[in-house]
Design a protein around this motif. Structure first.
Motif, PDB file in Angstrom:
ATOM      1  N   LEU A  40       4.333  -3.732   3.402  1.00  0.00           N
ATOM      2  CA  LEU A  40       4.305  -4.067   4.900  1.00  0.00           C
ATOM      3  C   LEU A  40       5.178  -5.577   4.994  1.00  0.00           C
ATOM      4  N   GLU A  41       5.064  -6.221   3.928  1.00  0.00           N
ATOM      5  CA  GLU A  41       5.854  -7.472   4.236  1.00  0.00           C
ATOM      6  C   GLU A  41       7.017  -7.151   3.968  1.00  0.00           C
ATOM      7  N   PRO A  62       0.805  -1.267   0.136  1.00  0.00           N
ATOM      8  CA  PRO A  62       0.034  -0.204   0.082  1.00  0.00           C
ATOM      9  C   PRO A  62       0.827   1.184   0.032  1.00  0.00           C
ATOM     10  N   GLY A  63       0.340   2.571  -0.048  1.00  0.00           N
ATOM     11  CA  GLY A  63       0.904   3.410  -0.367  1.00  0.00           C
ATOM     12  C   GLY A  63       0.392   4.797  -1.097  1.00  0.00           C
ATOM     13  N   LEU A  64       1.111   5.991  -1.089  1.00  0.00           N
ATOM     14  CA  LEU A  64       0.427   7.036  -2.007  1.00  0.00           C
ATOM     15  C   LEU A  64       0.492   6.344  -3.582  1.00  0.00           C
ATOM     16  N   ILE A  65      -0.822   6.424  -4.103  1.00  0.00           N
ATOM     17  CA  ILE A  65      -0.804   5.847  -5.529  1.00  0.00           C
ATOM     18  C   ILE A  65      -0.029   6.266  -6.518  1.00  0.00           C
ATOM     19  N   PHE A 119      10.641 -18.223  11.619  1.00  0.00           N
ATOM     20  CA  PHE A 119       9.366 -18.113  11.913  1.00  0.00           C
ATOM     21  C   PHE A 119       8.826 -19.049  13.017  1.00  0.00           C
ATOM     22  N   PRO A 120       7.841 -18.906  13.807  1.00  0.00           N
ATOM     23  CA  PRO A 120       7.288 -17.431  13.891  1.00  0.00           C
ATOM     24  C   PRO A 120       7.838 -16.437  14.854  1.00  0.00           C
ATOM     25  N   TYR A 121       7.376 -15.073  14.548  1.00  0.00           N
ATOM     26  CA  TYR A 121       7.891 -14.163  15.299  1.00  0.00           C
ATOM     27  C   TYR A 121       6.687 -12.959  15.612  1.00  0.00           C
ATOM     28  N   LEU A 122       6.446 -12.270  16.796  1.00  0.00           N
ATOM     29  CA  LEU A 122       5.608 -11.321  16.851  1.00  0.00           C
ATOM     30  C   LEU A 122       6.309  -9.984  16.230  1.00  0.00           C
ATOM     31  N   LEU A 123       5.444  -9.482  15.452  1.00  0.00           N
ATOM     32  CA  LEU A 123       5.905  -8.308  14.886  1.00  0.00           C
ATOM     33  C   LEU A 123       5.227  -6.915  15.326  1.00  0.00           C
ATOM     34  N   LEU A 124       5.769  -5.784  15.785  1.00  0.00           N
ATOM     35  CA  LEU A 124       5.284  -4.684  15.823  1.00  0.00           C
ATOM     36  C   LEU A 124       5.962  -3.849  14.675  1.00  0.00           C
ATOM     37  N   LEU A 125       4.943  -3.537  13.742  1.00  0.00           N
ATOM     38  CA  LEU A 125       4.957  -2.541  12.516  1.00  0.00           C
ATOM     39  C   LEU A 125       4.440  -1.204  12.758  1.00  0.00           C
TER      40      LEU A 125
END
Length: 375
Positions: free
Chosen positions: A131-132, A101-104, A146-152
């Motif tokens: 985001l990925e 996603p982002g400014l188109i 994996f797995p891990y908890l992500l704070l983005l």
């Protein structure tokens, strides 16, 4: 090294080289990465052109100016990345680009450049979720299983996700209004600290008393992992309006604001850790923080202390890879290529593209325009 990709092939065996292109907001970036396996990665080049000077007079990112700057810079940034990596275009195995996603306008600029290269070189196109890229960015510096908890946490996003594997994400919490980075930037704008706001707030906060100004801690004590920063942002504006506008006031408000954000981050993350442990049991050992706000040293310190208390190891990309960059896009694209997940040339740019599509569809965190340009 010349790599020929067969259109009939479903996977490409590493090692190989991937070009990454990032243009989702106000950074025009390109990077070449050598991918041998998920824990054997070499960044051959990483070029970033900032637009801070263009946007500084406005105190924030202006989409039309950003799109124009991307179009002006994208070709020579890509060329610089190829030259810096000391390779030829024909050495590339794939072309990765942020497609949302982002400014188109910015997303389209980078994606069109990638499509042109993929077509002319006969290489696969890899449409990457921005985001990925952030989610995988710690792997630019060290292995992260994996797995891990992500704070983005960035200017457009504040989310807590369980990263279960490539393309497999479970959202545990997100902001219901503004992102943390937007709150930093808007608070800086109110006080006239300049753009970009986040680093300037951090600098002023180092001079102030973090307990001098009473500010709210949204959702304090609530039994969920969601965030809210709109009220905190408003409280900062009111505190500044009531102040004497001195440097001492600036420092104290910045310090108090940063302290409040730290308290919110710690409490909401603590709740997400409990949810993450219930999902993964003994495998719940790693916590990752990524995104532009992850460069804030005070917030990192708070999260490091939390992980020590909860028995988790904290992993974070180097500071230069916290903000938007193309190396993380190249890495995500390389992982897709190794898995045979390539995209058609008609893939569309997306202004919105949540990592956990199912959770976002069932419980959208905000409407249009609420959380900044990359909600």
């Amino acid at each position: 090294m010349t790599t020929i990709f067969s259109k009939t092939a479903t996977t490409l065996t590493p090692p190989f080289l991937v070009l990454g292109i990032e243009s989702s907001c106000d950074e025009t970036a390109a990077s070449v990465l050598r991918y041998t396996k998920e824990d054997d990665i070499e960044i051959l080049s990483s070029i970033i052109a900032s637009q801070d000077e263009e946007h500084a007079p406005f105190g924030g990112v202006v989409p039309e100016i950003a799109a124009r700057a991307h179009m002006q810079k994208i070709d020579y940034i890509i060329e610089a990345a190829i030259n810096d990596a000391n390779i030829e275009y024909t050495d590339l195995a794939g072309i990765a680009a942020t497609s949302g996603p982002g400014l188109i306008g910015g997303v389209i600029s980078g994606l069109l450049a990638a499509k042109g290269l993929a077509l002319s070189l006969g290489r696969p196109l890899l449409a990457v979720n921005h985001l990925e890229g952030h989610a995988l960015s710690p792997r630019l510096a060290a292995p992260c299983a994996f797995p891990y908890l992500l704070l983005l946490v960035s200017g457009g996003h504040t989310q807590l996700l369980s990263v279960n594997g490539l393309g497999d994400y479970t959202r545990l919490g997100s902001t219901v209004d503004d992102a943390a980075g937007e709150a930093f930037d808007k608070s800086a704008k109110v006080m006239g600290l300049g753009f970009p706001g986040g680093p300037n707030v951090e600098k002023w906060a180092a001079k102030g008393d973090p307990n001098s100004i009473p500010l709210p801690r949204p959702f304090k004590g609530k039994d969920h992992a969601d965030f809210s920063f709109a009220g905190l942002k408003t409280a900062v504006a009111r505190a500044w309006e009531a102040s004497d506008k001195s440097d001492i006031a600036k420092a104290n408000i910045c310090a108090s604001f940063q302290n409040a954000v730290g308290d919110v981050m710690r409490e909401r993350t603590l709740r997400a850790i409990a949810m993450f442990k219930s999902l993964h049991g003994e495998l719940a050992k790693r916590f990752v923080v990524a995104g532009g706000v992850a460069a804030n040293k005070a917030l990192r310190a708070r999260l490091t202390e939390l992980c020590d208390t909860e028995g988790l190891s904290l992993l974070a990309p180097p500071l230069k890879f916290c903000t938007d960059n193309a190396a993380m896009i190249a890495l995500a694209g390389a992982a897709k290529l190794a898995a045979g997940d390539i995209d058609d040339l008609d893939v569309a740019a997306r202004p919105r593209w949540p990592l956990d599509q199912r959770a976002a569809s069932a419980n959208p965190a905000s409407g249009y325009g609420k959380k900044g340009p990359k909600s």
